[in-house]
Design an enzyme around this catalytic site. Structure first.
Site, PDB file in Angstrom:
ATOM      1  N   CYS A  32       0.871  -1.168   0.000  1.00 36.15           N
ATOM      2  CA  CYS A  32       0.000   0.000   0.000  1.00 36.15           C
ATOM      3  C   CYS A  32       0.910   1.221   0.000  1.00 36.15           C
ATOM      4  CB  CYS A  32      -0.977  -0.018   1.164  1.00 36.15           C
ATOM      5  SG  CYS A  32      -0.207   0.132   2.773  1.00 36.15           S
ATOM      6  N   HIS A  73      -3.429  10.330   3.444  1.00 39.13           N
ATOM      7  CA  HIS A  73      -3.871   8.925   3.515  1.00 39.13           C
ATOM      8  C   HIS A  73      -5.335   8.922   3.950  1.00 39.13           C
ATOM      9  CE1 HIS A  73      -4.059   4.687   4.672  1.00 39.13           C
ATOM     10  NE2 HIS A  73      -2.935   4.505   4.015  1.00 39.13           N
TER      11      HIS A  73
END
Length: 619
Positions: free
Chosen positions: A26, A540
């Site tokens: 990720c 994020h």
């Protein structure tokens, strides 16, 4: 091969090539699917230069390396000889049936806690109004308000159907249609019914959750099967009809009876445990260990059991009481730290999370303090255990689902205040016990923090630093919280850089600086921007939302685009993400924090996209 030696050490420490089934990444971490996790040397990996942390959970074995993870991953897959056509898609972890069931129940309960808590607190208010004589239980006002309370639990299958439908791949509206059907007067609790000549057992579906959960679970698979066999041109007409024609009989003939007796069995097990071992032991154990359950993501699993116990007995003999005692103990532990520390920054943190824990919200304390310092776990085991033991011995009962300080009035019995006074005594014991234990245990590394703070203060007072700042604006309208309060350890520890968390109240995402977009993660949940002063900002969106594979994210920029501060860069459907069971907290960090003197976040408050979120300090 810039990271060849680094990757070679990782490969050896996870058990060698033959132990790696898959590896994806990720925004900050490598996510391994290992054949045998026992072969991985976690401590060795943590000590490896370049590794920030290692997280092992049911999803994957995760090695956090930072924002350059894509480069590390690219070389790693080359060394492993893995075909990496879709590097961002996370492999689905294989789970046994029991683990999958526990995850579904826990994640499905999270979105419906608000109406359940509302009903519990309303019951407490009605108890006070009734006992003080302000409202008569026979009055229309009381009956109307009490209807709201009882309706939440009566229609629990509808809430559960909506909550778990998307999680299980079923149409939420068809799931609700099935729930309202089994709750109708012609089915719910009716005896003598038959279907296709087969007698149906008399089942009361109201106040239950297991029958509809099983039905919606299977509905997801039935929906997928029907969509494969029905032509696209007929999907709109035939799919919902066929799904309901299959699921309604299946629910009444199979899942209803299974779910009903399974629910009765769960209640029976806990009742047996309480009757044989004793409520004192159950309360003491649960109150002492609840922070560990929250940290493991299992804090909500007990809620369906509690709802069933209250529906069957009119009260919960152990668990909600233990939850409240544990929450108050967490607040006590944080107060002990607050009184003990001399560090102003720590005092601010401990004071903030003390209040939230006392009110029943312990996640900021657990993820922001407990995970970092660890000793508070011991303090809560001591304080929560003592409070739970006292509550168990005195037979405290919870008459509704409400915890925290404001939930105490719900412990008032019918014309009897003794249950409330015993509960108040229990939380006082837990609070004081945890506070004293935490104070005596002390704050690790406090002296170093204080020295660092004093040195910085002296430096500034002597005029040795001519400070300049880079302001960063908020990326989304919402509630600004400190980074230490977010529930992702990699970010909350500050390992990936200093920054803030934002709990969104709107769907638009904005650039916090003028600069160039350096990366947009393929799943759209993370964006990197390099500002004109070389500040590297990572946005994020949500926690663990990489697993959504882009669902709900609409990012309008791509790598190489120039952006201005306050420019809209995308839209996120936070409602659907939250309904899917994910934390929507949006994290903004300066990943090259060490290049500057400091990064100072704003205080907790509600912010708009044009408001300041933090300042980067440099000479």
């Amino acid at each position: 091969m810039k990271y060849q030696n680094f990757n070679q050490e990782i490969i050896e420490l996870v058990g060698g090539k033959e132990n790696i089934q898959a590896v994806v990444h990720c925004m900050t971490r490598l996510r391994f699917t290992l054949k045998d996790r026992s072969k991985a040397d976690t401590e060795g990996l943590k000590a490896l230069d370049g590794v920030i942390d290692v997280v092992s959970n049911q999803v994957a074995y995760q090695i956090i390396v930072g924002t350059h993870v894509s480069e590390v991953h690219k070389e790693l897959t080359t060394m492993l000889g893995i075909n990496d056509d879709a590097p961002t898609q996370q492999p689905k972890a294989k789970k046994n049936f029991v683990k999958a069931a526990l995850d579904v129940v826990s994640e499905s309960m999270t979105p419906i806690l608000e109406p359940i808590i509302c009903a519990g607190l309303l019951a407490a208010v009605l108890s006070i109004l009734s006992l003080t004589g302000l409202i008569s239980p026979e009055s229309s006002t009381y009956i109307i308000l009490d209807t709201l309370r009882s309706a939440v639990f009566y229609f629990l299958p509808i809430f559960m159907a909506m909550s778990c439908a998307k999680r299980l791949g079923a149409n939420p509206y068809l799931a609700v249609a099935l729930a309202v059907t089994i709750l109708s007067d012609s089915i719910n609790g009716v005896s003598g019914l038959t279907m296709f000549g087969i007698p149906l057992p008399e089942i009361t579906y109201s106040n239950s959750f297991v029958p509809i959960l099983l039905a919606v679970w299977v509905m997801g698979y039935v929906t997928k099967f029907i969509k494969r066999i029905v032509p696209n041109s007929l999907q709109l007409f035939l799919t919902p009809l066929l799904v309901m024609l299959i699921m309604l009989p299946a629910t009444l003939l199979v899942f209803g009876p299974i779910g009903f007796y399974l629910g009765e069995g769960i209640i029976g097990i806990f009742t047996w445990l309480l009757d044989t071992v004793g409520a004192w032991f159950v309360m003491m154990l649960y109150a002492a260990l609840q922070p560990f359950l929250i940290m493991l993501g299992a804090g909500n699993f007990i809620m369906p059991v509690v709802a069933s116990l209250i529906a069957a007995n009119g009260f919960d003999p152990a668990f909600i009481t233990a939850c409240t005692i544990s929450d108050i103990a967490v607040g006590g532990a944080m107060l002990g730290y607050f009184l003990r520390t001399r560090n102003n920054k720590q005092k601010q943190l401990f004071g903030t999370v003390t209040l939230s824990a006392i009110l029943g919200i312990t996640e900021p304390a657990i993820y922001g303090v407990f995970v970092k310092y660890r000793r508070p776990f011991v303090a809560v085991i001591i304080g929560g255990g003592l409070g739970g033991l006292f509550a168990g011995i005195t037979g405290v009962k919870a008459y509704s689902v409400a915890w925290g300080l404001f939930g105490l009035p719900s412990y008032i019995g019918e014309g009897d205040f003794s249950n409330l006074w015993f509960m108040v005594a229990s939380v006082i014991i837990s609070f004081v016990g945890a506070a004293v234990a935490a104070f005596l245990l002390g704050v690790p590394a406090e002296e170093d923090d204080s020295q660092e703070e004093n040195a910085k203060s002296n430096q500034e007072s002597e005029g040795k630093i001519n400070l300049r700042t880079i302001p960063l604006k908020s990326v989304v309208k919402g509630q600004l919280v400190q980074l230490s309060e977010v529930s992702d350890q990699a970010f909350s520890s500050g390992a990936l850089g200093k920054g803030v968390g934002l709990i969104p109240e709107a769907d638009d995402i904005f650039s916090p600086v003028d600069g160039e977009v350096t990366v947009v993660f393929p799943t759209k949940h993370a964006v990197g921007i390099k500002g004109k002063n070389n500040e590297e900002v990572l946005i994020h969106i949500g926690i663990d939302t990489v697993e959504l594979d882009g669902m709900g994210f609409d990012i309008d920029v791509q790598a190489g685009d120039q952006v201005k501060v306050g420019q809209k860069i995308g839209t996120v459907d936070f409602k659907s993400i939250k309904e899917a069971g994910y934390d929507t907290t949006t994290i903004v960090v300066v990943t090259n924090t060490n290049d500057y003197l400091d990064v100072i976040p704003e205080t907790n408050r509600t912010v708009c996209d044009s408001d300041l979120s933090m300042n980067i300090i440099f000479e």
